[in-house]
Design an enzyme around this catalytic site. Structure first.
Site, PDB file in Angstrom:
ATOM      1  N   THR B 177       0.908  -1.206   0.109  1.00  0.00           N
ATOM      2  CA  THR B 177       0.117  -0.057   0.124  1.00  0.00           C
ATOM      3  C   THR B 177       0.869   1.163  -0.043  1.00  0.00           C
ATOM      4  OG1 THR B 177      -1.628  -1.181   1.050  1.00  0.00           O
ATOM      5  CG2 THR B 177      -1.794   0.904   1.032  1.00  0.00           C
ATOM      6  N   GLU B 256      -5.585   3.480  -7.610  1.00  0.00           N
ATOM      7  CA  GLU B 256      -5.612   2.783  -8.636  1.00  0.00           C
ATOM      8  C   GLU B 256      -6.801   3.138  -9.373  1.00  0.00           C
ATOM      9  OE1 GLU B 256      -2.761  -1.186  -7.471  1.00  0.00           O
ATOM     10  OE2 GLU B 256      -5.082  -0.978  -7.055  1.00  0.00           O
ATOM     11  N   THR B 382      -0.372 -10.774 -15.338  1.00  0.00           N
ATOM     12  CA  THR B 382      -0.511 -11.202 -16.753  1.00  0.00           C
ATOM     13  C   THR B 382       0.438 -10.479 -17.590  1.00  0.00           C
ATOM     14  OG1 THR B 382      -2.693 -10.450 -16.997  1.00  0.00           O
ATOM     15  CG2 THR B 382      -2.384 -12.812 -16.301  1.00  0.00           C
TER      16      THR B 382
END
Lengths: 382, 382
Positions: B177, B256, B382
């Protein structure tokens, strides 16, 4: 499927929901029902919740009037008056006593029931009643649900249990998380229902979460038409629980934007309360939910979600299993990442978390978190 | 901007983060620093947190070694050993005592520090040290941050305070964080720091949330090089708090996928604890966050989020203000919806919630919740 004896269903389109869909439903029994209810824990309680809590204590009850599109929450005294007026008009149409119907609403918070649209439809609502129209009723209580939610069990001696629910998590901006109705023709006393219903709800609806937001309107009613004597109480209770769990599962499956159902099973906690806190912390963690959606075997997020509860536990001893396959032990991933990824592609993902603190466990069912959830909830009113 | 006297900064690229970016940073002072730290409340604590909590008690401290890309959390005894090895190698390079450097890490949980990549870079790290290289250091601690976070204040008598932080909420899958560093050339005793730093953190970093997930690595260090005598303690404390608050604000702004900063101000609660619970319940509600993102003046979601705390309060008396404009009173919207929508389009949205239960208040800063948050957190590895 044979609906429980002694129940009739109906639904009409009042034009509250656009495009024109069923939005006012009725479950009615000419018999005196044994009924009990369980309501939201939210401090902000909708008018039908305030009213339902009072009416559920009545000795003579004949059914439930439910609308969708407007939650009748944060509507003050006028909200109570309008809900009462609607119930009374339906009771008059049915020829039953004024306080014998229960209310439930689901939809946008802060709007009054549009009685001018609803009252003219009451006679149609009453005349449509039939034992077969349960699917129309189920549609009438849907909001952002993408499918109607029905569960059914029958026992050997002909007793049947029908469960109907709505809910796609916290349906924004409706906030009307869930409504559930469990109907049976079994003969059950009110005192028994008072004990049994909270237990059933605890082991079904209270074990699910979509986004951790508790609604102002949550209501589960159980209604018994007392047509058939119960021979085996255990079988009956088990079947009722199965109906409730199936509905709970369907709600999570239909969670807003959900692509998967996640079953979080915590074991080996010191107390049940600890196990529950751990399970919900993982189930509500946006990072765990997005990892599962992304089919990423990112176990660190599970550990962080357990730890953020600040409950003491030895995290080096925690074991995690994915669909029964050992995943993490001694802080090491012990199965090939490709195998784990394949497991994560399944529609239902079971995450078992074994602590070494004690013998208590808790299970929570959750949906994952996808872009679609944001779309539904950011742009719903527009 | 004049960095505080007595501090040097450095950063190198070890190849932990791809593409090749600064990922190992050093703050060093040839002077003996007065230092204190505040650490995550998460039960699962990273190796640098476990180690930092011990080292911060040392009498002689000279700086901080920070890496990004790997959180060194859930790494067991080996994680402690690797972090210790890194600190010792840097200390040898600097020619200071082995236990005089503090650790901090941010990145993926469950991975060991790649010392084979890091140790060969230690001599470059040491030789690069300069008072000007604070921006490289700030870049070296970033993960999914989209901009470096720096805040600065100077006092009349030449004392300066530099704040550096990283964090974009719960940066998945990193879980790291936030890290914060407050540096000053003022002369402050350790006992004073121990009292003051937690207060500063409580009124800045502890009042923000992106997604309610607490990290395993959160750390804030305050370092004083003791070059200048303090004349006015109040001014100094105020400036330090401003630096911390500015960093906290920047973290929320860089949350985010965030499109907005939401300031939730609860007033009129019975206790401060109640006010805090209310404020965080609203700030962490996915439904409130998506409504603000969708610029939808959907006040019902705020009421439901207050109520889901189950703290008793009279919700009919709650007043809500949007950017100072009266929004809801007596359960009625009292300003035109178009005006409210325009206010919601602003970059910073202030929601003031006035209860009538008492005199206590609490303020929380949060980011909104967008599709981008899901993308970042579902598909990061990914």
């Amino acid at each position: 499927m044979k609906t429980p004896e002694g129940f009739l269903f109906s639904a009409v389109k009042c034009g509250i929901k656009k495009p024109d869909r069923f939005d006012l439903g009725l479950i009615y029994s000419p018999n005196r029902l044994t009924a009990w209810g369980v309501f939201t824990q939210n401090t902000v309680q909708a008018a039908p919740v305030v009213l339902g809590k009072k009416l559920i204590k009545e000795e003579t009850l004949h059914g439930v009037v439910v609308n969708s599109g407007v939650a009748n929450a944060c509507t003050g005294e006028e909200g109570i008056q309008r809900a009462t007026k609607l119930l009374e008009e339906v009771a008059k149409g049915l020829g039953v006593s004024l306080r014998s119907l229960l209310p439930a609403s689901t939809g946008v918070i802060g709007e009054q029931l549009p009685l001018e649209k609803m009252l003219p439809k009451v006679s149609e609502l009453v005349s449509n009643l039939s034992p077969e129209r349960y699917l129309d009723f189920t549609k009438a209580i849907m909001t952002t649900d993408t499918f109607p939610k029905i569960a059914y069990r029958s026992l050997k001696n002909g007793i049947s249990i029908l469960g109907i629910a709505k809910g796609a998590g916290m349906i924004a901006p409706n906030m009307a998380t869930m409504l559930g109705f469990i109907l049976t023709d079994a003969k059950v006393s009110k005192d028994t229902l008072k004990k049994v219903l909270p237990k059933i709800v605890d082991h079904s609806f209270n074990q699910i979460t979509v986004d951790g937001d508790t609604s102002t309107n949550d209501t589960v009613y159980m209604l018994c038409s007392n047509q058939k004597d119960l021979k085996n109480w255990e079988d009956f209770e088990k079947a009722c629980l199965e109906v409730a769990q199936e509905l709970a599962y369907l709600i999570v499956k239909d969670g807003e934007g959900a692509s998967k159902v996640i079953k979080i099973m915590v074991k080996g906690a010191k107390t049940k309360e600890d196990a529950k806190t751990f399970a919900f912390s993982v189930a509500n963690s946006p990072l765990v939910k997005t990892a599962i959606y992304g089919e990423d075997a990112n176990w660190g997020r599970i550990f962080a979600a357990l730890g953020k509860t600040t409950i003491p536990f030895d995290f080096e001893k925690v074991e995690i299993y994915l669909n029964g396959i050992p995943w993490v032990k001694n802080l090491q991933v012990i199965t090939d990442e490709e195998i784990l990824r394949k497991e994560l592609q399944k529609e239902v993902v079971e995450i078992q978390i074994k602590l070494k603190e004690g013998k208590k466990g808790f299970e929570v069912w959750a949906s994952d978190l996808t872009e679609e959830y944001i779309k539904i909830n950011a742009h719903y009113r527009t």
